[in-house]
Structures are given as C-alpha cells and as structure tokens.
Design an enzyme around this catalytic site. Structure first.
Site, PDB file in Angstrom:
ATOM      1  CE1 TYR A  47       2.479  -0.743  -4.276  1.00 31.47           C
ATOM      2  CE2 TYR A  47       1.615   1.466  -4.605  1.00 31.47           C
ATOM      3  CZ  TYR A  47       1.501   0.210  -4.057  1.00 31.47           C
ATOM      4  OH  TYR A  47       0.407  -0.096  -3.315  1.00 31.47           O
ATOM      5  CE  LYS A  62      -0.389  -4.718  -1.795  1.00 32.54           C
ATOM      6  NZ  LYS A  62       0.101  -4.071  -3.029  1.00 32.54           N
ATOM      7  CB  VAL A  92      -4.776   2.796  -5.036  1.00 30.59           C
ATOM      8  CG1 VAL A  92      -3.478   2.454  -5.734  1.00 30.59           C
ATOM      9  CG2 VAL A  92      -5.615   1.566  -4.752  1.00 30.59           C
ATOM     10  CE1 TYR A 106      -3.043  -7.849  -2.236  1.00 31.40           C
ATOM     11  CE2 TYR A 106      -4.388  -7.872  -4.229  1.00 31.40           C
ATOM     12  CZ  TYR A 106      -3.393  -7.305  -3.460  1.00 31.40           C
ATOM     13  OH  TYR A 106      -2.737  -6.183  -3.911  1.00 31.40           O
ATOM     14  CB  SER A 125      -1.103  -1.213  -1.058  1.00 39.79           C
ATOM     15  OG  SER A 125      -1.497  -1.831  -2.248  1.00 39.79           O
TER      16      SER A 125
END
Length: 306
Positions: A240, A64, A258, A188, A61
C-alpha cells in the site's frame, strides 16, 4: 539458514514494541500479538522454519497475489482495462482516487483493485464455484490440500463491509464491475479469509522465485514474463502506501495482509513468509517487516544487489 531463522525468531520473541492487531475486523482483534513465525522455502525443496511457523492465520490481502495470478490466466492482458498498475500512495481502502480516475482502481493490491480482480475472475459464475476454484488453485500452489477458508473471519468482515461495499458500488456506478456487488464483495471477503501458515505460504510463493515454475512440483504456473510482472507489482504496490518504505528497508517484492502475514520473494533464491499479528500504522506487520530486514541483511538477497 536454520540458525539464522532461529536467531531472528528469538529476537522477535523479545521485542517489546509489537504494533497493534487489526481491530476493525473483530475476529482478527482476538489474535494473540505475541506470536511470530517465519519460513523460507527454496526451489530445491528445502523448507526452513522457526517460531510459530505452523500456526494458521488469515492471509487477508496476500490472497490478492493468487487472485491476480488466476485472473491473468483467465483474462490475459485484457485485465489491465479494469485495473491499473501504478502505486497508489493512498491507504488500501481509500475512495478518493477512484473518483478522480473514473472508477478504475490504481492497482490490483489495493482493496478496490482486488475487488475488480474478483469481478474479472467470476466470469458469470456463482461465488461458490469461484471460491472453490480459488481454494483449489492456492492448494495447488502450496502443494497442500489442508488449506481452508476461515468462515468466521469472512463473516466478521461481512458484518463490517460498508467501506469495501462503497468502493464496489462506486466502481459499479462507473460501469467497471460486471457482477452483482453483493456477490463480488462476498467472494472477496472469503478470498481474504484463506487460512494458511508460514510454511504453506512460503511454498505457495515458490512459482514466483523461479520464473513461473514451481520447481518442487515441476509445474509451470505462469510464463516467465508474467512471473516477473507479478513480482514487479508486488515490489511497487504490495505494501500500500508503505511500499516505498518496504522496498527501501527490505528490497524484495512482497505482499502484506492485515492478518499480520507478509509473503516476500527473493528471485532465484527463495520464497519467504513471515507472520506477526501486530501491525504498524499503515497496516503492515511490524515485526514481520523487521524480520525480513534482518534476513536480507544477513543473506544479501535484496534485488538491488549486495
């Protein structure tokens, strides 16, 4: 700084509690949880590193942040029609909020938001072209052409795609996605499978340290205002439903993945990358967070002052 990083890496080696590796992505489940790396890159071109800082890992992530930067370059502020800017308070792969909010993801760093960002980047192009552009962009940011996609990790994620595909289909049902769901999801997963080490990741974050300019390469990546806004999103949403806790403990804009990596930005000071594969119960690197907390305590780099 080198002594400090050596000290932190030494302490992390002795840590008995190391969290759990991400076992729902089979390729990540095999990674040795004993590893720990840390790197600090400064705007004047210095790089300090300790531990397993040159061992490549799947940034997941953290990608991103780079995809968001690319999307804002292509779409400008019209991107915010498709994705919000608020913390979610829900797990990164939650579908609950999407239903309440008519398929508009809360922010670009939860999975649904990142899928919407990929859709925005595609602009009618095929996944292969989009991924080539994304990889060359991250190579440009890191000033390193050795970065690559870990295709085994991407394949591993595709085999377990149902949760993310559900998010994408759900958004598509609300008219939020413009491309074929399978193409968006495939793109993705490959984006998340970029492999980098701590040194490369710290260098890739340098543009966010100096108001949008990578001073080492002398290139402006984004405007000063956009760099500040990306940092603010990292501060509010980068971990998050653990973003508040990270801000409380570390006090820097950061983005976790992760794979066990975290990119943290100390504005005007340094770009920091840590990696340790064991995660806490929210999905953020347990030792990575601890190491950043130690670093900030010693340096006083928190954005909230000394």
């Amino acid at each position: 700084m080198q002594d400090l990083l050596n000290d932190i890496a030494g302490k992390m080696k002795l840590a008995t509690e190391r969290g759990e590796v991400a076992n729902y992505i089979p390729q990540l489940a095999h990674v040795d949880p004993q590893q720990f790396g840390i790197a600090v890159a400064t705007p004047d071109g210095q790089v300090f590193a300790a531990g397993d800082a040159r061992e490549p890992f799947s940034i997941q992530s953290i990608s991103k942040v780079f995809a968001l930067t690319l999307a804002l370059g292509k779409q400008g502020d019209s991107l915010w029609q498709y994705v919000g800017r608020e913390p979610s308070g829900d797990p990164f792969n939650s579908i609950v909020q999407l239903e309440h909010e008519s398929g508009k993801p809360r922010n670009p760093f939860i999975n649904a938001g990142a899928i919407a960002v990929v859709d925005a980047i595609m602009m009618g192009h095929e996944p292969k072209e989009v991924l080539a552009e994304l990889l060359s962009f991250v190579r440009f940011l890191a000033n390193d052409d050795r970065l690559y996609f870990d295709h085994e990790v991407a394949a591993s994620e595709l085999e377990h795609k149902h949760r993310n595909a559900s998010l994408a289909h759900f958004m598509k049902a609300f008219g939020r996605l413009h491309h074929d769901v399978d193409k968006v999801i495939g793109t993705y997963f490959h984006q998340c499978a970029v492999a980098m080490n701590c040194v490369q990741l710290a260098q890739a974050g340098l543009f966010l340290v100096s108001d949008g300019v990578n001073q080492v390469t002398g290139t402006r990546v984004v405007s000063a205002q956009r760099a500040r806004r990306i940092n603010s999103l990292m501060m509010m949403c980068g971990h998050y439903d653990g973003s508040g806790e990270f801000a409380f403990r570390v006090g820097l804009p950061g983005k976790s993945g992760v794979g066990g990596g975290i990119l943290a930005i100390a504005p005007a000071r340094a770009s920091i990358a840590v990696w340790s594969p064991g995660l806490d119960n929210i999905g953020n690197s347990l030792l990575g967070t601890r190491a950043l907390e130690m670093l900030v305590q010693e340096t006083g780099w928190s954005v909230f002052g000394h």
